[in-house]
Enzyme design. Structure first.
Site, PDB file in Angstrom:
ATOM      1  N   TRP A 151      37.058  39.650  49.520  1.00 30.76           N
ATOM      2  CA  TRP A 151      36.737  40.544  48.335  1.00 30.76           C
ATOM      3  C   TRP A 151      36.112  39.572  47.363  1.00 30.76           C
ATOM      4  O   TRP A 151      35.408  39.752  46.697  1.00 30.76           O
ATOM      5  CB  TRP A 151      37.735  41.292  47.804  1.00 30.76           C
ATOM      6  CG  TRP A 151      37.636  41.776  46.538  1.00 30.76           C
ATOM      7  CD1 TRP A 151      36.571  42.879  46.262  1.00 30.76           C
ATOM      8  CD2 TRP A 151      38.155  41.394  45.188  1.00 30.76           C
ATOM      9  NE1 TRP A 151      36.789  43.161  45.000  1.00 30.76           N
ATOM     10  CE2 TRP A 151      37.538  42.136  44.160  1.00 30.76           C
ATOM     11  CE3 TRP A 151      38.935  40.538  44.846  1.00 30.76           C
ATOM     12  CZ2 TRP A 151      37.849  41.932  42.803  1.00 30.76           C
ATOM     13  CZ3 TRP A 151      39.182  40.218  43.658  1.00 30.76           C
ATOM     14  CH2 TRP A 151      38.654  40.802  42.515  1.00 30.76           C
ATOM     15  N   HIS A 152      36.727  38.298  47.308  1.00 31.21           N
ATOM     16  CA  HIS A 152      36.325  37.142  46.366  1.00 31.21           C
ATOM     17  C   HIS A 152      35.018  36.697  46.622  1.00 31.21           C
ATOM     18  O   HIS A 152      34.622  36.265  45.593  1.00 31.21           O
ATOM     19  CB  HIS A 152      37.487  36.198  46.227  1.00 31.21           C
ATOM     20  CG  HIS A 152      38.555  36.638  45.406  1.00 31.21           C
ATOM     21  ND1 HIS A 152      39.949  37.091  46.279  1.00 31.21           N
ATOM     22  CD2 HIS A 152      38.914  36.613  44.207  1.00 31.21           C
ATOM     23  CE1 HIS A 152      40.726  37.545  45.296  1.00 31.21           C
ATOM     24  NE2 HIS A 152      40.271  37.195  43.970  1.00 31.21           N
ATOM     25  N   GLY A 153      34.350  36.809  47.514  1.00 28.17           N
ATOM     26  CA  GLY A 153      33.057  36.508  47.719  1.00 28.17           C
ATOM     27  C   GLY A 153      32.527  36.425  49.101  1.00 28.17           C
ATOM     28  O   GLY A 153      33.196  36.384  49.965  1.00 28.17           O
TER      29      GLY A 153
END
Lengths: 86, 526
Positions: free
Chosen positions: B343-345
């Site tokens: 989700w963070h990248g």
């Protein structure tokens, strides 16, 4: 109290799950009051209650409980609605 | 629009507040519609064309919610509608967030360079996607009646949370929008909200932005970092990230409070955590809650039910066996943290970040399991302030060990890629030669001022109360965490007094002067 029996059943489940016979439940008891009540123990607790009471919780219900009082209320509601004929 | 910008502070916010006050004289609906429209304006200011993405997402999800809620009374199947809606939501998120980085990842391996330009990421897309998916899941399970469109739109767009959270849950916010009360501005909420906002602005402009230069320079040249530069860079980044995101969250909670709306807390002094489980209860708390509710719990409950149905146990004893541990603890933890990392990248380094934390959490759970439940701390305990000197030292040691583990994962979180991250770790271990550092003109050389800033930063992080503790007398948020009930080493409380007003006024003035070149927030990219 009308739900004395429920609380004593719940207390048994809690003592079993957390392996601690000194646990005494009140409606205000929260996760921070009981040693070891983390996300892992929570799942064990929920499934133990399901097996014991013959009910099933929904995903949305698992995260919305803030204390034992709300848990007991939800269980009572579920037991009531399973009693009624369809 | 950035909270730390002149257009927001001197134009948008006053208009939003005045418009709200006027609307409150008419009807609750007028208030709801005004705030929703103002929030759309807030979003459009950045890139008007992305209003279409936000608008389409809201209309689509509301339409799906209507279809689902209409079928529930007839007991018609709704699972496929929910699955379809989530697939479309996640499809849109993946298109904007992962498609082009992934294509480029393969292109780089095949041809050595990027082939696609990529697309702009609509701000806040993962935040408004998450809140709406949770709404649909809970609606489909039959937990509540669908809300009116205006209330729903405000829930999805309310500007304090729209771009970077906190990730709201409808059950805690909708009742506040629907309550039959006097909606006019309240002097006490305005005072508390504005004070909170200024504290957040202080963290962002006067703290986080002071650390960004050093952290950026260190991570830009990870192959030529001296031992001191690597540590200054990573510690500076740890402080930048914390002050940036917790400052943003303080501003968000303060802004909501100006309109008499209470948000859930997002931070509770995470670097004071004494173990990694505790850390995740205190860092980006609404994300932890979200992934716990919608990923960890469903996975873990399914595995546990399956085991019970097959005559296997789910007790602590069962967890302490290798298979039990793998099934009941490691599997759901790794799945959850892998997704949290993704989700963070887009990038391998984010997956490593997630998996590192999965390893930490698994070790932490194993530690609790084998030490016995009675020794395990209650969920929300664990601060530096314990009684006896030996337990004080033990807490400080656990806190430092936890922080070191977090710091290691943050190197992957911040680095441009896995290679850079490993080069940075080499710097932390002092493995880069002085000659290599000397020849690189881009090498980062921290000065004495950096050391002073780091000391000041960690003094605030470890010894000072957090903003909800400073505001504790005025019920700042929906819930108080167990950790926040324990006092910090140095204590002080906000009061509506002239002295506090003057002090915060000076902070605001200093922040506004420093704000000339507004910097974005780190969490906007997620």
């Amino acid at each position: 109290m009308p739900n004395d029996r429920l609380y004593s059943q719940l207390t048994e489940v809690f003592r079993d799950v957390f392996d601690d016979d000194s646990i005494v439940l009140t409606p205000e008891t929260t996760a921070s009051d009981i040693a070891g009540w983390d996300s892992v123990a929570h799942v064990d607790l929920i499934v133990s209650i399901e097996t014991r009471m013959k009910i099933k919780f929904k995903t949305s219900e698992l995260g919305s409980l803030h204390n034992v009082g709300q848990l007991a209320g939800l269980i009572e509601y579920k037991l009531e609605s399973t009693k009624q004929p369809a | 629009m950035l909270f730390n910008s002149y257009p927001f502070l001197f134009c948008f916010l006053p208009i939003a507040l005045i418009g709200y006050q006027i609307a409150a004289h008419f009807h609750r609906r007028a208030v709801v519609i005004w705030l929703a429209l103002a929030s759309l304006g807030f979003y459009a200011y950045w890139k008007p064309e992305f209003l279409i993405v936000l608008g389409a997402s809201i209309v689509f999800n509301y339409a799906m919610a209507s279809l689902i809620s209409r079928r529930i009374p007839n007991k018609a199947p709704t699972e496929w509608l929910l699955t379809f809606a989530i697939a479309v939501d996640l499809g849109a998120l993946c298109f904007y967030k992962y498609l082009f980085p992934t294509l480029n990842f393969f292109a780089r391996h095949a041809t050595g360079h990027n082939r696609w330009e990529g697309v702009f990421l609509p701000l806040g897309i993962s935040f408004f996607t998450f809140t709406q998916i949770a709404y649909l899941v809970d609606l489909q399970e039959g937990g509540f009646e669908q809300h009116g469109f205006a209330d729903y739109m405000l829930f999805a767009t309310f500007f304090p949370h729209l771009i970077a959270g906190p990730i709201l849950h409808h059950a805690e916010i909708m009742p506040q929008f629907q309550e039959q009360r006097d909606y006019r501005l309240r002097a006490d909420d305005l005072a508390i909200g504005f004070s909170w906002f200024i504290m957040g602005l202080f963290k962002k402009v006067l703290l986080a932005d002071r650390f960004s230069g050093g952290a950026d320079a260190a991570f830009a040249a990870p192959h030529s970092l001296s031992f001191a530069a690597a540590w200054a860079g990573s510690l500076g980044y740890a402080l930048q990230l914390y002050f940036d995101f917790s400052g943003y969250s303080d501003m968000a909670l303060g802004l909501a409070r100006m309109f008499s709306i209470d948000f859930p807390l997002n931070f509770s002094s995470p670097y004071k955590a004494t173990n990694v489980i505790d850390f995740w209860q205190r860092w980006h708390m609404t994300l932890t809650r979200y992934i716990n509710m919608y990923i960890y719990n469903p996975v873990a409950v399914r595995i546990t039910r399956w085991r019970v149905a097959h005559g296997l146990k789910s007790s602590r004893k069962a967890m302490a066996t290798p298979i039990g541990f793998l099934a009941l603890i490691a599997t759901p933890t790794f799945i959850t943290l892998f997704l949290a990392g993704v989700w963070h990248g887009a990038g391998l380094q984010f997956i490593i970040f997630g998996l590192l934390h999965a390893v930490y959490l698994s070790i932490n759970h194993a530690w609790r399991l084998f030490r016995g439940p009675k020794n395990a701390p209650a969920m929300a305990s664990g601060t530096l302030s314990t009684r006896s000197p030996s337990s004080y030292i033990a807490s400080a040691g656990s806190c430092l060990l936890t922080f070191a583990a977090v710091l290691l994962a943050q190197v992957f979180f911040r680095a441009a890629g896995v290679r850079d991250a490993f080069a940075f770790l080499g710097g932390l271990l002092g493995r880069h030669s002085a000659a290599a550092v000397a020849v690189d003109p881009a090498a980062y050389h921290p000065g004495r001022g950096t050391l002073a800033m780091l000391v000041a930063g960690f003094l605030i992080v470890w010894c000072f109360p957090n903003t909800q503790q400073i505001l504790a007398k005025f019920k700042p948020a929906l819930e108080v965490t167990g950790a926040d009930r324990k006092p910090a080493l140095i204590n002080f409380q906000w009061r509506p007094t002239a002295a506090w007003g003057l002090a915060l006024g000076i902070v605001l003035f200093a922040a506004v002067i420093k704000m000339q070149d507004p910097s974005s927030f780190l969490y906007f990219q997620f």
